[in-house]
Design an enzyme around this catalytic site. Structure first.
Site, short mmCIF file in Angstrom:
data_model
loop_
_atom_site.label_atom_id
_atom_site.label_comp_id
_atom_site.label_asym_id
_atom_site.label_seq_id
_atom_site.Cartn_x
_atom_site.Cartn_y
_atom_site.Cartn_z
N TYR A 102 -1.66 0.72 10.61
CA TYR A 102 -2.01 -0.27 9.32
C TYR A 102 -0.88 -0.05 8.32
CZ TYR A 102 -3.95 -0.82 4.41
OH TYR A 102 -3.93 -1.14 3.10
N SER A 116 0.88 -1.24 0.08
CA SER A 116 -0.13 -0.08 0.00
C SER A 116 0.84 1.13 -0.14
CB SER A 116 -0.87 0.10 1.26
OG SER A 116 -1.53 1.22 1.35
N GLU A 135 0.27 3.49 1.81
CA GLU A 135 -0.04 4.20 3.20
C GLU A 135 1.65 3.74 3.92
OE1 GLU A 135 -1.69 5.75 5.25
OE2 GLU A 135 -3.31 6.56 3.58
#
Length: 328
Positions: free
Chosen positions: A151, A127, A129
């Site tokens: 996360y 990801s 992120e």
């Protein structure tokens, strides 16, 4: 007939990927939690040709059973606790599923394929992120990872573990570092779907306003249906590798609001949108923009749906759904 096993089959990516693979003649197996999973009916209705297997990414034995049942040529690990805001409230569970779940999946594939390390080609859903407090703009495969949420940290663990298994055991294990990808199938807790749903309801007189967090956060948004094609292309390569998948454009929440409200004929959205501190992240990721040159060059992949079309697609879908629910 090639065979594929997909974890996270009930999410938007799992559904789009399963559709793509079925269209290519695959036999598709979906791995999901529990027989009483509320999303089971969605998969059975939308994709009746998918064979569902139950298990849990935190349970290595259940993944091994799924491998024995499906005997896949390709394993797509899309399963995760993927709502970033939730990860602060449940950091431990997020770490177990989104982080250690990757280790379990890799280990299960290694044990299943011990006579031939590349017998099952493995895809890990990494990801954007992971970049968090971005160190370079735009971000590519070599950009330093600096996650800003539980996360993101869990995704970094899974990403590096995938690289480690590839290098240690000779597995055909690739990671797709996917930047934000949305669709009408996105869960309503995600900001893009939250906006498209609220805009449709406001335009129909069913809702008065919308509460959001940081309106200046910028993301590289693409269409999930385009991005699953990149996943498949990665596993068709002779050599496993990691790829950034992105549109190479960045847009703010304000821009998303502009397009969404204008699509329903509202020019000024400010009377309808409120900022609420509850929706602010403890550590914000302010700017994400990918550089997917490697994927475009090596995989021959490129996005087909642009940002305005994506917003319009999501608003139109929610308008139709809200009209149906309201009997309009």
């Amino acid at each position: 007939m090639p065979r594929a096993l997909i974890t996270g089959i009930t999410g938007q990516d799992g559904l789009y990927l399963a559709e793509l693979l079925l269209s290519k003649g695959y036999e598709v197996y979906g791995f999901m939690r529990g027989q009483n999973n509320p999303k089971r009916e969605l998969v059975e209705t939308t994709l009746p040709d998918v064979k569902l297997l139950t298990g849990d990414l935190t349970d290595l034995s259940s993944i091994l059973r799924a491998l024995d049942s499906s005997k896949p040529d390709e394993f797509y690990n899309l399963g995760a606790i993927s709502f970033v805001a939730y990860s602060w409230e449940n950091a431990h569970l997020t770490s177990e599923v989104t982080g250690l779940g990757v280790l379990n999946a890799l280990e299960a594939v290694r044990l299943y394929s011990k006579d031939d390390p590349s017998k099952v080609r493995f895809y890990q859903a990494s990801s954007s992120e992971m970049y968090g407090k971005v160190q370079t703009v735009p971000q590519n495969e070599d950009t330093l990872l600096w996650p800003r949420s539980p996360y993101g940290v869990a995704k970094v663990y899974g990403h590096y573990m995938t690289i480690n298994y590839r290098e240690s055991y000779g597995m055909h294990a690739s990671s797709g570092i996917l930047f934000n990808h949305e669709s009408p199938r996105r869960g309503p807790e995600f900001v893009t779907r939250k906006i498209s749903q609220a805009v449709s309801r406001i335009s129909l007189g069913l809702q008065k306003d919308l509460s959001l967090g940081n309106l200046d956060a910028r993301r590289d948004w693409g269409f999930a249906g385009d991005y699953v094609d990149a996943m498949w292309r990665m596993l068709q390569q002779d050599t496993a590798d990691d790829y950034v998948i992105s549109t190479n454009e960045t847009h703010s929440i304000r821009e998303y609001l502009d397009l969404a409200f204008k699509h329903v004929g509202i020019e000024d959205w400010t009377p309808y949108v409120k900022q609420d501190p509850r929706f602010m992240r403890p550590a914000e990721v302010d700017l994400l923009i990918g550089d997917s040159t490697k994927a475009r060059t090596t995989l021959g992949w490129e996005p087909k749906v642009d940002f305005p079309s994506l917003v319009a697609m999501m608003v139109d879908s929610d308008l139709a759904e809200q009209k149906r629910l309201a009997g309009l």
